[in-house]
Design an enzyme around this catalytic site. Sequence first.
Site, PDB file in Angstrom:
ATOM      1  N   HIS A  63       0.824  -1.217   0.000  1.00 37.47           N
ATOM      2  CA  HIS A  63       0.000   0.000   0.000  1.00 37.47           C
ATOM      3  C   HIS A  63       0.853   1.260   0.000  1.00 37.47           C
ATOM      4  O   HIS A  63       0.377   2.322  -0.377  1.00 37.47           O
ATOM      5  CB  HIS A  63      -0.918   0.008   1.228  1.00 37.47           C
ATOM      6  CG  HIS A  63      -2.032  -0.979   1.121  1.00 37.47           C
ATOM      7  ND1 HIS A  63      -3.307  -0.621   0.764  1.00 37.47           N
ATOM      8  CD2 HIS A  63      -2.064  -2.321   1.283  1.00 37.47           C
ATOM      9  CE1 HIS A  63      -4.082  -1.696   0.735  1.00 37.47           C
ATOM     10  NE2 HIS A  63      -3.340  -2.748   1.045  1.00 37.47           N
ATOM     11  N   ASP A 116       3.519   9.402  -0.595  1.00 41.19           N
ATOM     12  CA  ASP A 116       2.333   8.629  -0.218  1.00 41.19           C
ATOM     13  C   ASP A 116       2.141   7.511  -1.229  1.00 41.19           C
ATOM     14  O   ASP A 116       2.365   7.732  -2.417  1.00 41.19           O
ATOM     15  CB  ASP A 116       1.099   9.554  -0.242  1.00 41.19           C
ATOM     16  CG  ASP A 116       0.087   9.204   0.840  1.00 41.19           C
ATOM     17  OD1 ASP A 116       0.092   8.050   1.294  1.00 41.19           O
ATOM     18  OD2 ASP A 116      -0.705  10.090   1.231  1.00 41.19           O
TER      19      ASP A 116
HETATM   20  P1  ADQ Z   1      -2.995   6.041   4.858  1.00 39.26           P
HETATM   21  O1  ADQ Z   1      -1.608   6.487   5.078  1.00 39.26           O
HETATM   22  O2  ADQ Z   1      -3.774   5.847   6.086  1.00 39.26           O
HETATM   23  O3  ADQ Z   1      -3.090   4.700   3.983  1.00 39.26           O
HETATM   24  P2  ADQ Z   1      -4.899   7.494   3.034  1.00 39.26           P
HETATM   25  O4  ADQ Z   1      -4.868   6.809   1.746  1.00 39.26           O
HETATM   26  O5  ADQ Z   1      -5.020   8.963   2.925  1.00 39.26           O
HETATM   27  O6  ADQ Z   1      -3.622   7.199   3.923  1.00 39.26           O
HETATM   28  O7  ADQ Z   1      -6.131   6.942   3.837  1.00 39.26           O
HETATM   29  C1  ADQ Z   1      -6.552   7.554   5.010  1.00 39.26           C
HETATM   30  C2  ADQ Z   1      -8.018   7.171   5.309  1.00 39.26           C
HETATM   31  O8  ADQ Z   1      -8.310   7.619   6.627  1.00 39.26           O
HETATM   32  C3  ADQ Z   1      -8.980   7.849   4.378  1.00 39.26           C
HETATM   33  O9  ADQ Z   1      -9.990   6.930   4.060  1.00 39.26           O
HETATM   34  C4  ADQ Z   1      -9.538   9.012   5.205  1.00 39.26           C
HETATM   35  O10 ADQ Z   1     -10.869   9.321   4.925  1.00 39.26           O
HETATM   36  C5  ADQ Z   1      -9.428   8.508   6.604  1.00 39.26           C
HETATM   37  N1  ADQ Z   1      -9.145   9.624   7.525  1.00 39.26           N
HETATM   38  C6  ADQ Z   1      -8.082  10.407   7.529  1.00 39.26           C
HETATM   39  N2  ADQ Z   1      -8.184  11.324   8.510  1.00 39.26           N
HETATM   40  C7  ADQ Z   1      -9.320  11.084   9.149  1.00 39.26           C
HETATM   41  C8  ADQ Z   1      -9.981  11.655  10.262  1.00 39.26           C
HETATM   42  N3  ADQ Z   1      -9.480  12.673  10.952  1.00 39.26           N
HETATM   43  N4  ADQ Z   1     -11.127  11.137  10.632  1.00 39.26           N
HETATM   44  C9  ADQ Z   1     -11.649  10.096   9.968  1.00 39.26           C
HETATM   45  N5  ADQ Z   1     -11.090   9.519   8.923  1.00 39.26           N
HETATM   46  C10 ADQ Z   1      -9.927   9.990   8.514  1.00 39.26           C
HETATM   47  C11 ADQ Z   1      -2.150   3.808   3.340  1.00 39.26           C
HETATM   48  C12 ADQ Z   1      -1.133   4.475   2.433  1.00 39.26           C
HETATM   49  C13 ADQ Z   1      -1.835   5.299   1.396  1.00 39.26           C
HETATM   50  C14 ADQ Z   1      -2.821   4.449   0.614  1.00 39.26           C
HETATM   51  C15 ADQ Z   1      -3.720   3.661   1.548  1.00 39.26           C
HETATM   52  C16 ADQ Z   1      -4.590   2.664   0.807  1.00 39.26           C
HETATM   53  O11 ADQ Z   1      -0.242   5.270   3.194  1.00 39.26           O
HETATM   54  O12 ADQ Z   1      -0.919   5.901   0.518  1.00 39.26           O
HETATM   55  O13 ADQ Z   1      -3.625   5.273  -0.193  1.00 39.26           O
HETATM   56  O14 ADQ Z   1      -2.961   2.960   2.500  1.00 39.26           O
HETATM   57  O15 ADQ Z   1      -3.825   1.825   0.007  1.00 39.26           O
END
Ligand code: ADQ
Length: 738
Positions: free
Chosen positions: A167, A375
Amino acid sequence: MSNRLIVVSNRLPLTLRKVDGHWTTERSSGGLASAMNPILRRNGGDWIGWAGAGGEEDQEERRSVLQDWVQKKQCFAVELPDEVATGFYEGYSNQTLWPVFHNFPSQLKFDAKDWQAYVEANRIFSKAVVERYKPGDLVWVHDYHLMLLPQMLRDELPDVAVGFFLHIPFPSSEIFPILPRREELLQGLLGADLVAFQTHGHLQQFRSALLRVLGIESKVTEVAVDARPVRLEALPIGIAPKEYADLLSHDEATARNHAELIARYAGRRVLLAVDRLDYTKGIPERLRAYALLLRSSSELREKVVLIQIAVPTREGIDTYQDLRTEVNRLVGEINGKLGTPNWTPVVYINRSIERAELAALYQLADVCWVGPLRDGMNLVAKEYVACKAEGNGVLVLSEFAGAAAEMGEALLINPFDEERTASTVERALALEEDERRQRMKTLHARVLRNNVFRWGDRFLTALQEAVSERGRYTDTQPKRLRPAEVQQAYMSARRRLLALDYEGTLVPFTAHPHQSAPLPSVLTLLTALARESKNCLALMSGRPAEDLDRWFGAIGSMWLVAENGAELKPPGASWEPLRSPVPTDWKATVMPILEHFVDRTPGSFVEEKKYALVWHHRLAEPEFGAWLANELVSMLEAMLAETELRAFRGQKIVEVRPVWANKGEALERILAAYSQPDFLFAAGDDRTDEDLFERLRDGAWTVHVGPGPTRAAFMVRDFESLRSLLETFTEARYLRSA
Ligand code: ADQ
């Protein structure tokens, strides 16, 4: 696609939480759970993951909740002892792998005990999978916490179909090699049938790491590991867009939240940022860029607000505490210095928020500002776009998020360049309606189409294809040599011919070919093989005659073949060229070209042999060296077309020599003197050995040393395996019988 599925990830889609003194189950939402749950329901199977730390109390109640998960929720919780969990999760996973994979080598912390915990945790996961595995199951392993798992499973269940999805980004080949235990991690992944990444860029960096760290060459879509193909794919993850669409159209809480937000921010443009509070997400950089924007564009003051949502994460790690302090300070400074009684420039929310609130915020925001420094994908960018069916929003997106590869219609930023980021955000706020709608509608259609369900199906299809390709591959690949079979044949033979390559086959390669002098153990082995009266032993090397004389001259009863077949020395006789006269006047024309390549390629050099010229690039930068070697060969091919000379590519070399000077021809010459052997054994690792294998097709024991395509019928893992086998040939029991 009806095979049962076993999903393995660090965390389960369920979390155990203590509420009012009782263990209860919380369902985590999020793309992965949304994608996996329908597939798990359709295909049947289990999700295996860690349930989180247990603590000492109420163990019985806890166990009964976990039992309920197994029976009703297809979730199987792995228990990690506290020490293992800490070293595995906070240690190696998040303080070693996470920073390195995100290009933050300065944040790397390594402790050998954490590595042990990482290995142990992977082993515990492996045991859990093996326990639940049924033949025919597809195993899907997620992410950097479990990089050793594919090979552990392969060792336990050789036929298992296992796919791995990373991921997070895969780092560049400048950064990856700094990782302690890098070899083990790559070997761990190569146990899979499919290794998939978020982007092509990450896939290419993985291939580059394979080449630099393990010396394994690969194709864009595949790498061969011991006659087993490992398929490589770029499969960008998506979201479940309908979850957002449904909230926007049907959910009361979302509608209420939206109405409240509209009232609260009336007359202001809203910039939205949603991140985990992680140093890779670029939060301080965003805040500083925002401050620059407010300072440089005074007309925006009181007209714009940045809502920064930052969910706390990994709070046990110091770096994350430092980041929290830094973000608090920056928010305080901006609000303190730039705010007014009517206006707070940054609204900072440092907690997780409900999905209904998040959807309402996405719906409201004029601009979503996604600015990670690195990311894997970034789902926030896609979630925002999913909430903008009408096209009324602008996505500002870091070019260092995997999402940028698919979302070119966003306004892209380099988050490290805070000034330009500020002006891009200003531009986003001022974008003409037509352009804004056009960009957003294209993005929206793509987010809908490349959703997480499609991603899941594509992964499983690729995994099934990869497994079915195994057959095709083994047909054209050598079989693994079974020592017992060859020992039996050796034992019952009366007249044996053994033709052995030297470098790469009996000894490893050295930086410079002249350094390849044999160890006493190799000399002892060759002497014993040569002394046996039923054996005819030939050592066939690319080295010139004088090296072979110096190293092996004392073993009188062995054929020596030098310069890949150009010269031979029968036992007890002197050197003779395979053909004569051998022209060498061409060297004067070819040498300047090779020297030109030496000038262009630091670390490369030319070796002049009696009948050949060799350009060595073993010490050169690997990809550049390989690319130039191809270029050199095609240049020489054109130049030498009308002559009897050819340019050959070998292990990190390009050799120019007469076309007839090859090991196959040399073998013919030996067979003329030692006719009709009833046991013919030839081993080599290089393209020059393919001439030998080609000549010996039927009935001979042709053995390729190491993985890779070959005409040989068999393969062994490495030179050590070959030597162990040859050593058994010298044991009394094999020599005596027959
Ligand atoms: P993450 O590093 O966690 O995931 P991201 O892809 O942005 O990063 O996903 C975060 C999730 O958490 C999103 O669904 C978002 O809506 C939710 N979220 C963030 N802040 C929040 C908050 N304050 N309250 C509620 N929900 C919140 C890892 C990798 C990424 C990759 C994903 C999926 O680092 O690059 O996209 O896996 O493969």
